[in-house]
Design a protein around this motif. Structure first.
Motif, PDB file in Angstrom:
ATOM      1  N   ALA A   1       0.827  -1.329  -0.045  1.00 45.72           N
ATOM      2  CA  ALA A   1       0.293  -0.241  -0.145  1.00 45.72           C
ATOM      3  C   ALA A   1       1.263   1.160  -0.321  1.00 45.72           C
ATOM      4  O   ALA A   1       2.268   1.132   0.897  1.00 45.72           O
ATOM      5  CB  ALA A   1      -1.007   0.021   1.445  1.00 45.72           C
ATOM      6  N   PRO A   2       0.401   2.189  -1.388  1.00 47.63           N
ATOM      7  CA  PRO A   2       1.341   3.626  -0.698  1.00 47.63           C
ATOM      8  C   PRO A   2       1.342   4.213   0.225  1.00 47.63           C
ATOM      9  O   PRO A   2       0.298   3.960   1.002  1.00 47.63           O
ATOM     10  CB  PRO A   2       0.356   4.560  -1.873  1.00 47.63           C
ATOM     11  CG  PRO A   2      -0.654   3.873  -1.551  1.00 47.63           C
ATOM     12  CD  PRO A   2      -0.549   2.756  -1.038  1.00 47.63           C
ATOM     13  N   CYS A   3       2.722   4.625   0.744  1.00 54.37           N
ATOM     14  CA  CYS A   3       2.360   5.105   2.725  1.00 54.37           C
ATOM     15  C   CYS A   3       1.558   6.548   2.347  1.00 54.37           C
ATOM     16  O   CYS A   3       0.476   6.644   3.652  1.00 54.37           O
ATOM     17  CB  CYS A   3       4.462   5.546   2.673  1.00 54.37           C
ATOM     18  SG  CYS A   3       5.329   4.788   2.737  1.00 54.37           S
TER      19      CYS A   3
ATOM     20  N   HIS B   1      -2.416  -1.995   5.203  1.00 52.17           N
ATOM     21  CA  HIS B   1      -3.769  -1.932   5.066  1.00 52.17           C
ATOM     22  C   HIS B   1      -4.395  -1.025   3.626  1.00 52.17           C
ATOM     23  O   HIS B   1      -5.149  -1.194   3.549  1.00 52.17           O
ATOM     24  CB  HIS B   1      -4.500  -2.207   6.225  1.00 52.17           C
ATOM     25  CG  HIS B   1      -4.376  -3.789   6.817  1.00 52.17           C
ATOM     26  ND1 HIS B   1      -4.704  -4.869   6.931  1.00 52.17           N
ATOM     27  CD2 HIS B   1      -3.299  -4.301   7.827  1.00 52.17           C
ATOM     28  CE1 HIS B   1      -4.723  -5.769   6.894  1.00 52.17           C
ATOM     29  NE2 HIS B   1      -4.157  -5.429   8.035  1.00 52.17           N
ATOM     30  N   GLY B   2      -3.653  -0.031   3.773  1.00 51.51           N
ATOM     31  CA  GLY B   2      -3.746   0.379   3.152  1.00 51.51           C
ATOM     32  C   GLY B   2      -4.974   1.963   3.587  1.00 51.51           C
ATOM     33  O   GLY B   2      -5.836   2.532   2.823  1.00 51.51           O
ATOM     34  N   LEU B   3      -4.691   1.937   4.666  1.00 54.85           N
ATOM     35  CA  LEU B   3      -6.432   2.604   5.310  1.00 54.85           C
ATOM     36  C   LEU B   3      -5.670   4.141   5.382  1.00 54.85           C
ATOM     37  O   LEU B   3      -5.092   4.678   6.213  1.00 54.85           O
ATOM     38  CB  LEU B   3      -6.548   1.805   7.140  1.00 54.85           C
ATOM     39  CG  LEU B   3      -6.732   0.799   7.248  1.00 54.85           C
ATOM     40  CD1 LEU B   3      -6.526   0.059   8.594  1.00 54.85           C
ATOM     41  CD2 LEU B   3      -7.922  -0.008   6.509  1.00 54.85           C
ATOM     42  N   ASP B   4      -7.156   4.896   5.164  1.00 49.39           N
ATOM     43  CA  ASP B   4      -6.829   6.366   5.025  1.00 49.39           C
ATOM     44  C   ASP B   4      -7.709   6.920   5.937  1.00 49.39           C
ATOM     45  O   ASP B   4      -9.039   7.692   5.528  1.00 49.39           O
ATOM     46  CB  ASP B   4      -6.983   6.672   3.828  1.00 49.39           C
ATOM     47  CG  ASP B   4      -6.581   8.697   3.977  1.00 49.39           C
ATOM     48  OD1 ASP B   4      -6.517   8.784   4.243  1.00 49.39           O
ATOM     49  OD2 ASP B   4      -6.696   9.477   2.842  1.00 49.39           O
ATOM     50  N   GLU B   5      -8.353   6.245   7.808  1.00 50.57           N
ATOM     51  CA  GLU B   5      -9.434   7.102   8.095  1.00 50.57           C
ATOM     52  C   GLU B   5      -8.666   6.783   9.093  1.00 50.57           C
ATOM     53  O   GLU B   5      -7.826   6.477   9.586  1.00 50.57           O
ATOM     54  CB  GLU B   5     -10.208   5.422   7.374  1.00 50.57           C
ATOM     55  CG  GLU B   5      -9.863   4.198   7.948  1.00 50.57           C
ATOM     56  CD  GLU B   5     -10.893   2.684   7.652  1.00 50.57           C
ATOM     57  OE1 GLU B   5     -11.836   2.738   8.423  1.00 50.57           O
ATOM     58  OE2 GLU B   5     -10.926   2.977   6.937  1.00 50.57           O
TER      59      GLU B   5
ATOM     60  N   TRP C   1      -5.139   7.048  18.932  1.00 53.63           N
ATOM     61  CA  TRP C   1      -5.627   7.565  18.427  1.00 53.63           C
ATOM     62  C   TRP C   1      -4.846   7.788  16.807  1.00 53.63           C
ATOM     63  O   TRP C   1      -4.628   8.811  17.628  1.00 53.63           O
ATOM     64  CB  TRP C   1      -7.141   8.276  18.790  1.00 53.63           C
ATOM     65  CG  TRP C   1      -8.448   8.984  17.426  1.00 53.63           C
ATOM     66  CD1 TRP C   1      -9.104   9.004  16.618  1.00 53.63           C
ATOM     67  CD2 TRP C   1      -7.392  10.193  16.995  1.00 53.63           C
ATOM     68  NE1 TRP C   1      -9.462   9.284  15.993  1.00 53.63           N
ATOM     69  CE2 TRP C   1      -9.095  10.914  16.097  1.00 53.63           C
ATOM     70  CE3 TRP C   1      -6.764  11.478  16.514  1.00 53.63           C
ATOM     71  CZ2 TRP C   1      -9.381  11.951  14.906  1.00 53.63           C
ATOM     72  CZ3 TRP C   1      -6.669  12.601  16.649  1.00 53.63           C
ATOM     73  CH2 TRP C   1      -8.372  12.280  15.694  1.00 53.63           C
ATOM     74  N   LEU C   2      -5.447   7.667  15.932  1.00 51.43           N
ATOM     75  CA  LEU C   2      -4.754   8.537  14.465  1.00 51.43           C
ATOM     76  C   LEU C   2      -5.542   8.314  12.738  1.00 51.43           C
ATOM     77  O   LEU C   2      -6.343   7.907  12.889  1.00 51.43           O
ATOM     78  CB  LEU C   2      -3.565   7.306  14.027  1.00 51.43           C
ATOM     79  CG  LEU C   2      -2.047   6.816  15.026  1.00 51.43           C
ATOM     80  CD1 LEU C   2      -2.618   5.849  15.986  1.00 51.43           C
ATOM     81  CD2 LEU C   2      -0.858   6.730  13.968  1.00 51.43           C
ATOM     82  N   HIS C   3      -5.017   9.404  12.905  1.00 47.81           N
ATOM     83  CA  HIS C   3      -5.824   9.857  11.400  1.00 47.81           C
ATOM     84  C   HIS C   3      -5.186  11.071  10.506  1.00 47.81           C
ATOM     85  O   HIS C   3      -4.851  11.941  11.072  1.00 47.81           O
ATOM     86  CB  HIS C   3      -7.734  10.423  12.092  1.00 47.81           C
ATOM     87  CG  HIS C   3      -7.947  10.752  10.454  1.00 47.81           C
ATOM     88  ND1 HIS C   3      -8.700  11.797  10.818  1.00 47.81           N
ATOM     89  CD2 HIS C   3      -7.903  10.101   9.522  1.00 47.81           C
ATOM     90  CE1 HIS C   3      -9.234  11.735   9.116  1.00 47.81           C
ATOM     91  NE2 HIS C   3      -8.576  10.915   8.368  1.00 47.81           N
ATOM     92  N   GLY C   4      -4.495  10.229  10.391  1.00 48.36           N
ATOM     93  CA  GLY C   4      -3.148  10.867   9.005  1.00 48.36           C
ATOM     94  C   GLY C   4      -2.329  11.250   9.606  1.00 48.36           C
ATOM     95  O   GLY C   4      -1.820  10.604  10.601  1.00 48.36           O
ATOM     96  N   PRO C   5      -2.233  12.547   9.810  1.00 48.62           N
ATOM     97  CA  PRO C   5      -0.742  13.216  10.206  1.00 48.62           C
ATOM     98  C   PRO C   5      -1.166  14.131  11.774  1.00 48.62           C
ATOM     99  O   PRO C   5      -0.540  13.355  12.805  1.00 48.62           O
ATOM    100  CB  PRO C   5      -0.212  14.483   9.911  1.00 48.62           C
ATOM    101  CG  PRO C   5      -1.741  15.069   9.471  1.00 48.62           C
ATOM    102  CD  PRO C   5      -2.544  13.740   8.915  1.00 48.62           C
ATOM    103  N   HIS C   6      -1.937  13.391  12.152  1.00 47.37           N
ATOM    104  CA  HIS C   6      -2.888  13.416  13.823  1.00 47.37           C
ATOM    105  C   HIS C   6      -3.002  12.364  14.655  1.00 47.37           C
ATOM    106  O   HIS C   6      -3.411  10.919  13.943  1.00 47.37           O
ATOM    107  CB  HIS C   6      -4.545  14.203  13.571  1.00 47.37           C
ATOM    108  CG  HIS C   6      -4.643  15.176  12.821  1.00 47.37           C
ATOM    109  ND1 HIS C   6      -3.618  16.366  12.821  1.00 47.37           N
ATOM    110  CD2 HIS C   6      -4.816  15.445  11.457  1.00 47.37           C
ATOM    111  CE1 HIS C   6      -3.775  17.172  12.031  1.00 47.37           C
ATOM    112  NE2 HIS C   6      -4.360  16.745  10.905  1.00 47.37           N
TER     113      HIS C   6
END
Length: 400
Positions: free
Chosen positions: A7-9, A116-120, A145-150
């Motif tokens: 999966a792309p970073c 897993h290529g997750l972006d959520e 808790w993670l979401h992108g750079p946060h």
């Protein structure tokens, strides 16, 4: 080293080279939609492993350059004393590139998301032996808790003191003594452990804990497993990594395979600060004082199941505050099949998707992918913010 589809970073970020952890080191180059792994270097306490990591890093940098997508940033562990961190800073300085320090457990969860290529947004449960926290303390039982750079640390396991520092990780009886002290029964340490380890040593440790001398705190799940194994007499001193935890799991598996009736131990509960308190569970284990091997095995199994249930309840409580579709599980403690399966089943029954990293296992061997993922997310966010500032500046320029 060969390119491997992955999966792309991140969709828009440039190439990142991550230099991995201290244990089971392996470097990782995240280049668009491709991931290239170095060979496994082993533990960086070995000078040969350090030399091999340096050579691998140089080869990956050259490969990225030849492919027309040169390295734009280097990622490394937050711990400044790791050779991998020092090498990242050295190479970044030589190449004029940014070096991004990534907290260990954030990287563990990031590795799962990248795999897993997750972006959520996700909840992440990272359980292992040690990772430096952003408060400079020893972490190892973290609810994130993670979401992108946060990201945010939502909670952690009740900390235990490490009497003697790193020495406590090699001598599980010290962790059992620390747990006894944490449960308010520190005056029993000398009598409880004197016969097993020597009366002077047990008495000295009792004094160290009472005075909090050389007893840094740690939220490590691995150290709680050590304390449980020592309380049951399964391992007082370990010569190999995770020896105590493995002995505890093996005992538990014997009881489960044999269909034994299990004792009723308390399920851990989170406190008002979001800490999951394992002290009542451990104290019940300690006070059970089994007299047969079968009773020991049954207590080990009950400990595993109640711990998994407590972790599941903790995650589900956090989900009510941070609605997410799923949870990522990472860290070396998830090599424990009983813990992993029981916890996954509980979370899935509650409607949560459960993700784990599998290619390089759940431990530090796959950590570099998470380091690269975090650095990529932060780079993308910084680039987007810069573009937004430029666009705002242009909009506010006066017409001439």
């Amino acid at each position: 080293m060969s390119p491997q589809p992955a999966a792309p970073c991140h969709r828009t970020v440039p190439t990142v080279l991550a230099l991995g952890a201290w244990l089971k080191n392996r470097a990782c180059l995240c280049q668009g939609s491709q991931v290239q792994w170095s060979a496994a270097h082993g533990d960086l306490s070995d000078p040969a492993a350090c030399a091999a990591l340096r050579q691998s890093a140089l080869e990956l940098i050259e490969r990225a350059h030849l492919a027309g997508a040169p390295v734009a940033a280097l990622a490394h562990d937050l711990h400044p004393d790791f050779y991998s961190s020092q090498l990242a800073l050295e190479l970044a300085d030589e190449l004029g590139l940014p070096a991004v320090a990534v907290q260990h457990h954030r990287a563990h969860i990031g590795a799962v998301l990248a795999a897993h290529g997750l972006d959520e947004p996700v909840l992440g449960l990272a359980l292992d032996g040690f990772g430096l926290g952003d408060d400079a303390s020893a972490w190892g039982g973290e609810l994130l808790w993670l979401h992108g750079p946060h990201w945010q640390r939502l909670g952690h396991l009740q900390p235990l003191a490490l009497p003697g520092g790193d020495r406590a990780a090699r001598q599980p009886w010290r962790m059992a003594a620390s747990a006894l002290h944490a449960c308010g029964h520190g005056e029993q340490i000398a009598a409880r452990w004197g016969a097993a380890v020597g009366a002077p040593q047990a008495a000295l440790l009792q004094q160290m804990l009472a005075r909090q001398l050389n007893c840094p705190p740690s939220s490590s799940a691995g150290r709680w497993f050590d304390a449980a194994a020592a309380a049951l007499g399964l391992c007082l001193q370990q010569d190999d990594e995770a020896q105590a935890a493995v002995a505890l799991e093996q005992a538990a598996q014997r009881a489960l395979d044999g269909g034994m009736a299990l004792p009723d131990l308390p399920t851990p509960l989170p406190d008002a600060q979001g800490r999951l308190d394992l002290r009542p569970l451990w104290l019940a284990l300690h006070q059970a004082a089994p007299t047969t091997a079968a009773a020991t095995d049954a207590l080990a199994a009950a400990f595993h199941l109640r711990l998994a249930d407590g972790l599941a309840d903790w995650v589900l409580q956090a989900r009510r505050q941070r609605p997410v579709r799923g949870v990522a599980l990472a860290g070396g403690c998830f090599y424990n099949a009983i813990l992993r399966q029981r916890l996954s089943e509980r979370l899935q029954e509650a409607g949560l998707q459960v993700w784990l990293q599998t290619e390089h296992g759940c431990g530090d061997a796959g950590l570099a992918l998470g380091q690269a993922w975090v650095a990529a997310q932060e780079h993308a966010a910084a680039t987007a913010a810069q573009v937004q500032r430029l666009e705002t500046t242009k909009e506010n320029e006066p017409c001439v």
